[in-house]
Design a protein around this motif. Structure first.
Motif, short mmCIF file in Angstrom:
data_model
loop_
_atom_site.label_atom_id
_atom_site.label_comp_id
_atom_site.label_asym_id
_atom_site.label_seq_id
_atom_site.Cartn_x
_atom_site.Cartn_y
_atom_site.Cartn_z
N PRO A 185 0.88 -1.23 0.07
CA PRO A 185 0.07 -0.13 -0.01
C PRO A 185 0.96 1.28 0.12
O PRO A 185 2.02 1.35 0.57
N LYS A 186 0.43 2.09 -0.79
CA LYS A 186 1.07 3.53 -0.92
C LYS A 186 0.41 4.79 0.14
O LYS A 186 -0.78 4.41 0.40
N PRO A 187 1.35 5.39 0.49
CA PRO A 187 0.71 6.59 1.28
C PRO A 187 -0.23 7.12 0.52
O PRO A 187 -0.12 7.37 -0.68
N THR A 188 -1.28 7.80 1.11
CA THR A 188 -2.56 8.62 0.30
C THR A 188 -2.68 10.09 0.83
O THR A 188 -2.52 10.28 2.10
N VAL A 189 -2.73 11.01 0.03
CA VAL A 189 -3.16 12.27 0.34
C VAL A 189 -4.58 12.35 0.17
O VAL A 189 -5.44 12.05 -0.67
N ARG A 190 -5.31 12.95 1.32
CA ARG A 190 -6.59 13.23 1.35
C ARG A 190 -6.97 14.30 2.39
O ARG A 190 -6.16 14.86 2.94
N LEU A 216 -0.97 13.49 4.57
CA LEU A 216 -0.28 12.21 3.86
C LEU A 216 -0.71 11.20 4.95
O LEU A 216 -0.15 11.40 6.16
N ARG A 217 -1.39 10.19 4.69
CA ARG A 217 -1.78 9.04 5.62
C ARG A 217 -0.76 7.96 5.06
O ARG A 217 -0.88 7.57 4.11
N THR A 224 7.86 13.44 0.22
CA THR A 224 6.34 13.83 0.99
C THR A 224 6.00 15.12 0.79
O THR A 224 4.79 15.62 0.29
#
Length: 174
Positions: A19-24, A65-66, A109
């Protein structure tokens, strides 16, 4: 007779689909995590201290960034300001409270968060983005920000700047 050469073993499937970090957008219930992420920057003087209640009330301003484990590795706020009537000013936004966890610094990041902010600003039809930084501003400069003065920025934000911090004000237009 044909001799088959052995093939290297295929990596485990999980390694291929890590899994990749996600921006939300941040959620109000993440206010304490935003405070914790910002704390080292407040201690260093790079950020102003903000109460948990402010992060909760303005959670929708923040992109985060999660990491795959659920922790927040970076955040950046974007607040839009309406154009001021009669002054010929653009519809502008302000980038604020930009921070990246120490273990993620230098990994791209910050650049990823900044690209996400630029995309969001364009989607909101903002004509200009302002920020103030006490740091070197290298990342902002690489992404098209240029030095400016606070008087070009949205008045409420410009008036909130603390002159004792000696921050550089930057703008990005498109």
């Amino acid at each position: 007779m044909t001799t088959a050469l052995p093939r290297p073993a295929a990596p485990p499937r999980a390694a291929l689909v890590a899994p990749k970090p996600t921006v939300r957008t941040a959620r109000p219930d993440e206010a304490a995590a935003l405070v914790a992420l910002s704390r080292p920057f407040v201690r260093s003087g790079a950020l102003r201290e903000r109460p948990v209640s402010l992060y909760a009330a303005h959670a929708a301003d923040f992109l985060v960034l999660r990491a795959p484990d659920g922790t927040l590795d970076g955040c950046v706020g974007l607040r839009a300001y309406p154009a001021e009537p009669g002054e010929g000013r653009e519809r502008a936004g302000v980038v604020y409270n930009f921070c990246v966890a120490e273990h993620r610094q230098g990994s791209g990041t910050g650049a990823g968060l900044l690209r996400a902010v630029l995309t969001t600003a364009r989607a909101r039809s903002l004509d200009a983005l302002f920020t103030a930084t006490t740091g070197g501003a290298g990342l902002f400069l690489r992404y098209g920000f240029t030095p400016t003065t606070a008087h070009r920025a949205p008045r409420p934000w410009a008036e909130s700047l603390d002159p004792r911090r000696n921050a550089r004000v930057l703008v990005r237009t498109w």
